[in-house]
Scaffold this motif. Structure first.
Motif, PDB file in Angstrom:
ATOM      1  N   MET A  19       0.862  -1.184   0.000  1.00  0.00           N
ATOM      2  CA  MET A  19       0.000   0.000   0.000  1.00  0.00           C
ATOM      3  C   MET A  19       0.897   1.232   0.000  1.00  0.00           C
ATOM      4  N   SER A  20       0.511   2.267  -0.721  1.00  0.00           N
ATOM      5  CA  SER A  20       1.319   3.487  -0.729  1.00  0.00           C
ATOM      6  C   SER A  20       1.174   4.220   0.598  1.00  0.00           C
ATOM      7  N   GLN A  21       2.168   5.007   0.939  1.00  0.00           N
ATOM      8  CA  GLN A  21       2.108   5.774   2.184  1.00  0.00           C
ATOM      9  C   GLN A  21       0.959   6.772   2.143  1.00  0.00           C
ATOM     10  N   ALA A  22       0.733   7.379   0.971  1.00  0.00           N
ATOM     11  CA  ALA A  22      -0.349   8.361   0.841  1.00  0.00           C
ATOM     12  C   ALA A  22      -1.710   7.720   1.123  1.00  0.00           C
ATOM     13  N   ARG A  23      -1.925   6.509   0.598  1.00  0.00           N
ATOM     14  CA  ARG A  23      -3.199   5.831   0.824  1.00  0.00           C
ATOM     15  C   ARG A  23      -3.343   5.445   2.299  1.00  0.00           C
ATOM     16  N   PHE A  24      -2.260   4.964   2.902  1.00  0.00           N
ATOM     17  CA  PHE A  24      -2.311   4.607   4.325  1.00  0.00           C
ATOM     18  C   PHE A  24      -2.665   5.824   5.167  1.00  0.00           C
ATOM     19  N   GLU A  25      -2.054   6.968   4.877  1.00  0.00           N
ATOM     20  CA  GLU A  25      -2.318   8.175   5.661  1.00  0.00           C
ATOM     21  C   GLU A  25      -3.766   8.629   5.517  1.00  0.00           C
ATOM     22  N   LYS A  26      -4.338   8.459   4.336  1.00  0.00           N
ATOM     23  CA  LYS A  26      -5.747   8.832   4.148  1.00  0.00           C
ATOM     24  C   LYS A  26      -6.664   7.928   4.979  1.00  0.00           C
ATOM     25  N   ILE A  27      -6.392   6.618   4.982  1.00  0.00           N
ATOM     26  CA  ILE A  27      -7.211   5.700   5.793  1.00  0.00           C
ATOM     27  C   ILE A  27      -7.025   6.011   7.281  1.00  0.00           C
ATOM     28  N   LEU A  28      -5.779   6.288   7.675  1.00  0.00           N
ATOM     29  CA  LEU A  28      -5.505   6.634   9.069  1.00  0.00           C
ATOM     30  C   LEU A  28      -6.264   7.893   9.480  1.00  0.00           C
ATOM     31  N   LYS A  29      -6.381   8.842   8.572  1.00  0.00           N
ATOM     32  CA  LYS A  29      -7.080  10.100   8.859  1.00  0.00           C
ATOM     33  C   LYS A  29      -8.558   9.873   9.135  1.00  0.00           C
ATOM     34  N   TYR A  30      -9.171   8.975   8.388  1.00  0.00           N
ATOM     35  CA  TYR A  30     -10.626   8.787   8.494  1.00  0.00           C
ATOM     36  C   TYR A  30     -11.026   7.546   9.304  1.00  0.00           C
ATOM     37  N   PHE A  31     -10.061   6.769   9.765  1.00  0.00           N
ATOM     38  CA  PHE A  31     -10.372   5.494  10.420  1.00  0.00           C
ATOM     39  C   PHE A  31     -11.300   5.680  11.619  1.00  0.00           C
ATOM     40  N   HIS A  32     -12.397   4.909  11.616  1.00  0.00           N
ATOM     41  CA  HIS A  32     -13.348   4.926  12.738  1.00  0.00           C
ATOM     42  C   HIS A  32     -13.950   3.533  12.929  1.00  0.00           C
ATOM     43  N   VAL A  33     -14.295   3.260  14.174  1.00  0.00           N
ATOM     44  CA  VAL A  33     -15.037   2.044  14.518  1.00  0.00           C
ATOM     45  C   VAL A  33     -16.512   2.383  14.668  1.00  0.00           C
ATOM     46  N   VAL A  34     -16.804   3.534  15.265  1.00  0.00           N
ATOM     47  CA  VAL A  34     -18.154   4.102  15.296  1.00  0.00           C
ATOM     48  C   VAL A  34     -18.009   5.555  14.860  1.00  0.00           C
ATOM     49  N   ALA A  35     -18.621   5.905  13.746  1.00  0.00           N
ATOM     50  CA  ALA A  35     -18.394   7.227  13.165  1.00  0.00           C
ATOM     51  C   ALA A  35     -19.137   8.331  13.912  1.00  0.00           C
ATOM     52  N   PHE A  36     -20.374   8.054  14.334  1.00  0.00           N
ATOM     53  CA  PHE A  36     -21.202   9.116  14.913  1.00  0.00           C
ATOM     54  C   PHE A  36     -21.849   8.658  16.205  1.00  0.00           C
ATOM     55  N   ARG A  37     -22.007   9.598  17.100  1.00  0.00           N
ATOM     56  CA  ARG A  37     -22.623   9.329  18.404  1.00  0.00           C
ATOM     57  C   ARG A  37     -24.106   9.031  18.231  1.00  0.00           C
ATOM     58  N   SER A  38     -24.547   7.929  18.847  1.00  0.00           N
ATOM     59  CA  SER A  38     -25.971   7.598  18.785  1.00  0.00           C
ATOM     60  C   SER A  38     -26.721   8.388  19.856  1.00  0.00           C
ATOM     61  N   SER A  39     -28.042   8.328  19.809  1.00  0.00           N
ATOM     62  CA  SER A  39     -28.847   9.067  20.791  1.00  0.00           C
ATOM     63  C   SER A  39     -28.673   8.506  22.196  1.00  0.00           C
ATOM     64  N   HIS A  40     -28.309   7.199  22.305  1.00  0.00           N
ATOM     65  CA  HIS A  40     -28.118   6.622  23.647  1.00  0.00           C
ATOM     66  C   HIS A  40     -26.648   6.611  24.056  1.00  0.00           C
ATOM     67  N   GLY A  41     -25.729   6.759  23.123  1.00  0.00           N
ATOM     68  CA  GLY A  41     -24.317   6.609  23.468  1.00  0.00           C
ATOM     69  C   GLY A  41     -23.669   7.924  23.823  1.00  0.00           C
ATOM     70  N   SER A  42     -23.694   8.287  25.101  1.00  0.00           N
ATOM     71  CA  SER A  42     -23.114   9.552  25.528  1.00  0.00           C
ATOM     72  C   SER A  42     -21.808   9.364  26.277  1.00  0.00           C
ATOM     73  N   GLN A  43     -21.473   8.135  26.635  1.00  0.00           N
ATOM     74  CA  GLN A  43     -20.250   7.926  27.413  1.00  0.00           C
ATOM     75  C   GLN A  43     -19.013   8.025  26.532  1.00  0.00           C
ATOM     76  N   GLY A  44     -17.873   8.307  27.160  1.00  0.00           N
ATOM     77  CA  GLY A  44     -16.675   8.716  26.461  1.00  0.00           C
ATOM     78  C   GLY A  44     -16.115   7.740  25.447  1.00  0.00           C
TER      79      GLY A  44
END
Length: 512
Positions: free
Chosen positions: A191-216
């Motif tokens: 993988m190119s370094q540029a592509r890795f850095e882009k994935i690293l920039k946007y990497f998420h397991v949960v992208a947005f907070r749900s209405s019930h998920g307020s804990q850190g």
């Protein structure tokens, strides 16, 4: 001379025999050499530091002449119910059989063991959430040239690159593509370094907070829940388990880029992590993450009293042990009479080290906590009992106090030293020393294989730390399977093989 050699050999064999009788694995990583019993209480190697290898860092280290804790107005009441009369107790047999819950085929690959904890559906979710976050981010701040959605193979490769820092240490994961000392030309072309850095920039397991998920930790809570489930379902631990905080770098150095060293920042980590760990295999059965700042689950963020906080953490870690007759070893911050009595009602038995400074000593006899009656001879001990609970004071270059309902106070054990020979002690002391020493040895070894990538965000620190623990658990299952009899990889080789399989490299054989 020959007689001395025979005596040393007999002590070594006696130490190993007792070590095995306590159901402790000799060496889960297979890298400790001929004498793998080098721990504070079974010091049999030639360069052992005589009697200095004692658990004085954990115990109540006050010496004669040092200030005693102030006497409590309830001292007399606390003495009531505690007796010098010692009686035998019997612990019911363990209800589980220790070992993996499923048999892996002899053809199983290293990544198959890893995916017992991080399966394809979890990786697919990372892909989905990362793409969702990238889309939302670019809608707000403008599109990024050259960006396209991440695929599952790319996400596996991304994980592989970061995991590679656990076996090939480098000051930044980006060093893989450099031309310097830390470059890794065997995997960089994937993988190119540029592509890795882009994935690293946007990497998420949960992208947005749900209405019930307020804990850190909402950004990785589903992943932690999945990991907890897999930890508890893939292996039945032994009867003896340890609650503790594993070895983690307190002040990691966060590096913005490999070239901009002036941007380094030193920060205190903002979370604490406790584990329940099998002392027979080293397998981590349960984890608990507590944020030091901000809201946390179960109301633990509102607690300022450390013994109370640690007691609630212990309950969280042991909530699925009820009715199994497990034996739990605890450090001073967790050990307390009230907690042990609660666990006993759930058929969970305990053995813990006490400290007048760190432990909740409510309900314990003051006469056993002070040094008014100092024990002077090495191996000497004194015990008081209340019901099935024993409070033991044992002397070994200092007074050490233990609270237990897991071992009969009348049964004797021994601490074996190469130069001093055998030091008598209650069986509870020997068991505590052996099991905690094994966990310390495990910590020393597996901490070498933690992912070295040090992000700034707390959720990412927790994520990569738990991934490291999952890989170590995967290696333990690998060593317990038939696959290990065919291909005997060391922990380092296992990590190398995992990286190459995640990157789908043709040559998947680990380096020698």
């Amino acid at each position: 001379m020959a007689e001395c050699g025979r005596k040393a050999l007999s002590l070594l064999e006696a130490a190993r025999s007792r070590y095995e009788s306590l159901q402790i694995s000799d060496d889960v990583f297979g890298e400790s050499g001929d004498d793998s019993s080098d721990n504070p209480f079974y010091s049999t190697s030639g360069d052992s530091n005589s009697d200095n290898n004692t658990p004085e860092c954990c115990g109540d280290e006050r010496r004669t002449g040092e200030p005693r804790p102030p006497s409590s107005p309830n001292t007399q009441a606390e003495e009531e119910g505690w007796s010098d009369a010692v009686q035998d107790i019997t612990i019911p047999s363990y209800t589980d059989t220790c070992g993996p819950t499923q048999k892996m085929p002899a053809t199983a690959s290293v990544v198959d063991f890893f995916q017992l904890f991080v399966p394809d559906n979890v990786i697919q979710n990372m892909v989905t959430q990362t793409n969702m976050y990238a889309k939302k981010y670019q809608e707000r701040f403008g599109s990024e040239e050259g960006w396209h959605n991440v695929t599952v193979p790319e996400m596996k490769a991304f994980l592989g690159f970061v995991i590679s820092t656990s076996v090939h240490r480098c000051e930044s994961v980006l060093s893989i593509w450099s031309s310097g000392f830390f470059a890794n030309k065997s995997i960089a072309p994937k993988m190119s370094q540029a592509r890795f850095e882009k994935i690293l920039k946007y990497f998420h397991v949960v992208a947005f907070r749900s209405s019930h998920g307020s804990q850190g930790l909402y950004k990785i809570q589903p992943f932690l829940d999945s990991l907890q489930q897999s930890f508890s379902s893939t292996l039945h631990p032994s009867q003896t388990q340890v609650l503790h905080e594993p070895l983690i770098d307190e002040d990691p150095v966060f590096i913005a880029t490999c070239m901009e060293r002036e941007l380094r920042k030193r920060k205190k980590r903002k979370f604490s992590l406790w584990v329940r760990q099998c002392s027979s295999t080293g397998f981590i059965c349960q984890i608990y993450v507590h944020l030091k700042e901000g809201p946390g689950p179960d109301g633990l963020d509102t607690l300022k009293n450390k013994p109370q906080l640690h007691s609630l953490v212990a309950k969280q870690l042991c909530q699925d042990l009820s009715g199994r007759n497990a034996i739990i070893f605890t450090g001073p911050s967790i050990t307390s009479l009230h907690l042990f009595q609660e666990f006993e009602k759930q058929d969970i038995y305990c053995c813990g080290l006490l400290s007048s400074r760190k432990s909740d000593c409510t309900g314990l006899p003051q006469s056993m906590l002070s040094n008014s009656e100092v024990l002077q001879h090495r191996g000497q001990s004194r015990t008081k009992m209340k019901g099935n609970m024993s409070l033991i004071c044992w002397y070994n270059k200092g007074n050490f106090r233990f609270l237990t309902n897991a071992y009969s106070p009348s049964k004797q054990g021994v601490i074996i030293k190469r130069k001093r020979g055998e030091i008598p002690c209650p069986l509870a002391v020997e068991a505590f020393a052996a099991h905690l020493s094994y966990i310390c040895k495990y910590d020393d070894k597996y901490s070498k294989y933690f992912i070295f990538h040090k992000p700034n965000k707390t959720w990412q620190q927790v994520f990569w730390l738990t991934i490291s623990m999952a890989i170590n658990n995967a290696y333990i299952l690998y060593k317990m399977s038939d696959v290990y009899q065919v291909k005997r990889y060391s922990r380092a080789q296992f990590g190398e093989r995992l990286v190459k399989e995640l990157l789908d490299l043709d040559d998947c054989s680990p380096s020698a």
